[in-house]
Design an enzyme around this catalytic site. Structure first.
Site, PDB file in Angstrom:
ATOM      1  N   ASN A   9     -27.274 -46.980-100.675  1.00  9.97           N
ATOM      2  CA  ASN A   9     -26.847 -46.291-101.898  1.00  9.97           C
ATOM      3  C   ASN A   9     -26.202 -44.980-101.448  1.00  9.97           C
ATOM      4  O   ASN A   9     -26.904 -44.035-101.107  1.00  9.97           O
ATOM      5  CB  ASN A   9     -28.062 -46.023-102.800  1.00  9.97           C
ATOM      6  CG  ASN A   9     -27.703 -45.127-103.975  1.00  9.97           C
ATOM      7  OD1 ASN A   9     -26.529 -44.958-104.308  1.00  9.97           O
ATOM      8  ND2 ASN A   9     -28.733 -44.550-104.610  1.00  9.97           N
ATOM      9  N   TRP A  10     -24.881 -44.962-101.478  1.00 10.79           N
ATOM     10  CA  TRP A  10     -24.168 -43.780-100.969  1.00 10.79           C
ATOM     11  C   TRP A  10     -24.277 -42.592-101.916  1.00 10.79           C
ATOM     12  O   TRP A  10     -23.908 -41.474-101.541  1.00 10.79           O
ATOM     13  CB  TRP A  10     -22.686 -44.108-100.765  1.00 10.79           C
ATOM     14  CG  TRP A  10     -22.379 -44.990 -99.586  1.00 10.79           C
ATOM     15  CD1 TRP A  10     -23.267 -45.664 -98.793  1.00 10.79           C
ATOM     16  CD2 TRP A  10     -21.080 -45.287 -99.071  1.00 10.79           C
ATOM     17  NE1 TRP A  10     -22.602 -46.363 -97.822  1.00 10.79           N
ATOM     18  CE2 TRP A  10     -21.249 -46.145 -97.960  1.00 10.79           C
ATOM     19  CE3 TRP A  10     -19.789 -44.915 -99.441  1.00 10.79           C
ATOM     20  CZ2 TRP A  10     -20.182 -46.636 -97.222  1.00 10.79           C
ATOM     21  CZ3 TRP A  10     -18.715 -45.404 -98.699  1.00 10.79           C
ATOM     22  CH2 TRP A  10     -18.918 -46.261 -97.602  1.00 10.79           C
ATOM     23  N   LYS A  11     -24.722 -42.825-103.137  1.00 13.42           N
ATOM     24  CA  LYS A  11     -24.735 -41.762-104.166  1.00 13.42           C
ATOM     25  C   LYS A  11     -23.331 -41.145-104.252  1.00 13.42           C
ATOM     26  O   LYS A  11     -22.342 -41.852-104.034  1.00 13.42           O
ATOM     27  CB  LYS A  11     -25.806 -40.720-103.869  1.00 13.42           C
ATOM     28  CG  LYS A  11     -27.151 -41.362-103.558  1.00 13.42           C
ATOM     29  CD  LYS A  11     -28.274 -40.392-103.606  1.00 13.42           C
ATOM     30  CE  LYS A  11     -29.522 -41.042-103.056  1.00 13.42           C
ATOM     31  NZ  LYS A  11     -30.752 -40.427-103.498  1.00 13.42           N
ATOM     32  N   HIS A  94     -31.518 -46.518-111.512  1.00 15.61           N
ATOM     33  CA  HIS A  94     -31.913 -45.622-110.420  1.00 15.61           C
ATOM     34  C   HIS A  94     -32.564 -44.384-111.031  1.00 15.61           C
ATOM     35  O   HIS A  94     -32.142 -43.903-112.086  1.00 15.61           O
ATOM     36  CB  HIS A  94     -30.695 -45.241-109.574  1.00 15.61           C
ATOM     37  CG  HIS A  94     -31.068 -44.521-108.317  1.00 15.61           C
ATOM     38  ND1 HIS A  94     -31.377 -43.177-108.305  1.00 15.61           N
ATOM     39  CD2 HIS A  94     -31.219 -44.957-107.053  1.00 15.61           C
ATOM     40  CE1 HIS A  94     -31.696 -42.829-107.066  1.00 15.61           C
ATOM     41  NE2 HIS A  94     -31.603 -43.888-106.286  1.00 15.61           N
ATOM     42  N   GLU A  96     -32.328 -41.353-110.428  1.00 18.15           N
ATOM     43  CA  GLU A  96     -31.414 -40.231-110.716  1.00 18.15           C
ATOM     44  C   GLU A  96     -30.663 -40.469-112.021  1.00 18.15           C
ATOM     45  O   GLU A  96     -30.367 -39.528-112.763  1.00 18.15           O
ATOM     46  CB  GLU A  96     -30.449 -40.021-109.523  1.00 18.15           C
ATOM     47  CG  GLU A  96     -31.181 -39.379-108.354  1.00 18.15           C
ATOM     48  CD  GLU A  96     -30.599 -39.688-106.981  1.00 18.15           C
ATOM     49  OE1 GLU A  96     -29.432 -40.113-106.895  1.00 18.15           O
ATOM     50  OE2 GLU A  96     -31.337 -39.514-105.992  1.00 18.15           O
ATOM     51  N   GLU A 166     -38.963 -47.791-106.119  1.00 22.56           N
ATOM     52  CA  GLU A 166     -38.591 -46.507-105.523  1.00 22.56           C
ATOM     53  C   GLU A 166     -39.438 -45.395-106.134  1.00 22.56           C
ATOM     54  O   GLU A 166     -39.101 -44.885-107.213  1.00 22.56           O
ATOM     55  CB  GLU A 166     -37.115 -46.206-105.804  1.00 22.56           C
ATOM     56  CG  GLU A 166     -36.154 -47.184-105.185  1.00 22.56           C
ATOM     57  CD  GLU A 166     -34.815 -46.523-104.898  1.00 22.56           C
ATOM     58  OE1 GLU A 166     -34.441 -46.481-103.721  1.00 22.56           O
ATOM     59  OE2 GLU A 166     -34.174 -46.013-105.842  1.00 22.56           O
ATOM     60  N   GLY A 172     -35.221 -39.064-101.188  1.00 23.26           N
ATOM     61  CA  GLY A 172     -34.516 -37.899-100.659  1.00 23.26           C
ATOM     62  C   GLY A 172     -35.426 -36.750-100.256  1.00 23.26           C
ATOM     63  O   GLY A 172     -34.968 -35.646 -99.992  1.00 23.26           O
ATOM     64  N   SER A 211     -36.802 -42.554 -98.725  1.00 19.07           N
ATOM     65  CA  SER A 211     -36.871 -41.995 -97.375  1.00 19.07           C
ATOM     66  C   SER A 211     -37.135 -43.039 -96.292  1.00 19.07           C
ATOM     67  O   SER A 211     -37.876 -42.785 -95.339  1.00 19.07           O
ATOM     68  CB  SER A 211     -37.902 -40.865 -97.316  1.00 19.07           C
ATOM     69  OG  SER A 211     -37.517 -39.806 -98.184  1.00 19.07           O
ATOM     70  N   GLY A 232     -30.917 -44.504 -99.189  1.00 22.72           N
ATOM     71  CA  GLY A 232     -30.017 -43.431 -99.609  1.00 22.72           C
ATOM     72  C   GLY A 232     -29.442 -42.704 -98.401  1.00 22.72           C
ATOM     73  O   GLY A 232     -28.487 -43.147 -97.772  1.00 22.72           O
TER      74      GLY A 232
HETATM   75  C1  PEP Z   1     -32.144 -43.854-103.065  1.00 25.72           C
HETATM   76  O1  PEP Z   1     -31.291 -43.051-103.409  1.00 25.72           O
HETATM   77  O2  PEP Z   1     -32.254 -44.927-103.678  1.00 25.72           O
HETATM   78  C2  PEP Z   1     -33.001 -43.516-101.929  1.00 25.72           C
HETATM   79  C3  PEP Z   1     -33.983 -44.320-101.630  1.00 25.72           C
HETATM   80  O3  PEP Z   1     -32.686 -42.365-101.243  1.00 25.72           O
HETATM   81  P1  PEP Z   1     -33.352 -41.876 -99.841  1.00 25.72           P
HETATM   82  O4  PEP Z   1     -33.339 -43.072 -98.930  1.00 25.72           O
HETATM   83  O5  PEP Z   1     -32.451 -40.785 -99.394  1.00 25.72           O
HETATM   84  O6  PEP Z   1     -34.730 -41.429-100.157  1.00 25.72           O
END
Ligand code: PEP
Length: 248
Positions: A9-11, A94, A96, A166, A172, A211, A232
């Site tokens: 997931n590049w966001k 998601h 976010e 998640e 993050g 993470s 992410g």
């Molecule tokens: C995500 O954005 O779905 C995510 C899991 O981010 P990260 O791996 O940076 O925690």
């Protein structure tokens, strides 16, 4: 046996030059993996992902989709538009999107249905906040988020979808759920799906996100109900993402 899936997931990260390098590195290494590799990129880069990845083992997708098929919805992108760029996956719900853009369980369910109807594979994200975990309501929160979708789509629809657990407190933050913490919630999700349809529950991929790094991926993916990861930050560095794909 479920095939493992690792989806990046590049966001809201990337630019044409950096994307070209990242996509090419992933494409060139992906042939060696038994797992499925995918990248969910920002909308403007879908054409680039398609151009670089077409014909390779790497799938691509988007991070959001409108619940509407078409119309006067300024700034929105429909599922049919994503299909035109040969997307396979789209993230829905998601955390976010839920927390920063106020997406409710009902809206997420509508987006899930819109994605499925267009032939996309929705990746439904669920997960609890730190306050909810500390209040010991993780199971109730995740079940509520899942049931909102099942109520609208029916449990059989999950056979054409991917689920992603998640925990919001792990996204993050560098704080990963322990493999056992993640496994417990994954098992709960699978049990809830099994209450509606045992075969669908056995087949549906449930990813862990929060993470995940090269150093912790293997122990997470070794758990019986963890079928890969939604990645992410580490999906933006080819070497890190490829190491996670290799761990799957
Ligand atoms: C995500 O954005 O779905 C995510 C899991 O981010 P990260 O791996 O940076 O925690």
């Amino acid at each position: 046996m479920r095939t493992k899936l690792v989806a990046g997931n590049w966001k809201m990260h990337g630019n044409l030059a950096a994307n070209e390098r990242l996509l090419t590195s992933i494409r060139d290494a992906a042939g060696a993996f038994s797992s499925i590799c995918a990248v969910c990129v920002p909308f403007p880069y879908l054409a680039q992902a398609q151009a670089v990845l077409a014909g390779s083992k790497v799938a691509w997708g988007a991070q959001n989709v409108s619940e509407h098929a078409q119309g006067a919805y300024t700034g929105e992108v429909s599922a049919a538009m994503l299909v035109e760029f040969s997307c396979r996956y789209v993230l829905v719900g998601h955390s976010e999107r839920r927390s920063l853009y106020g997406e409710s369980d009902t809206l997420v369910a509508d987006k899930f249905v819109a994605a499925l109807q267009a032939g996309l594979t929705p990746v439904l994200c669920v997960g609890e906040t730190l306050a909810e975990r500390e209040a010991d309501i993780t199971g109730a929160v995740v079940t509520r988020q899942l049931e909102a979708v099942i109520a609208k789509s029916g449990v059989a629809a999950l056979g054409r979808a991917v689920l992603a657990y998640e925990p919001v407190w792990a996204i993050g933050t560098g704080k990963t759920a322990t493999p056992q913490q993640a496994q417990d919630v994954h098992a709960l999700i699978r049990t809830r799906v099994a209450a509606g349809d045992v075969a669908i529950a056995q087949g549906v991929q449930i990813l862990y996100g929060g993470s995940v790094k090269a150093g912790n991926a293997q122990e997470l993916f070794a758990m019986p109900d963890i079928d890969g990861g939604l990645i992410g930050g580490a999906s933006l560095v080819a070497e890190d993402f490829l190491a996670i794909c290799a761990a799957a």
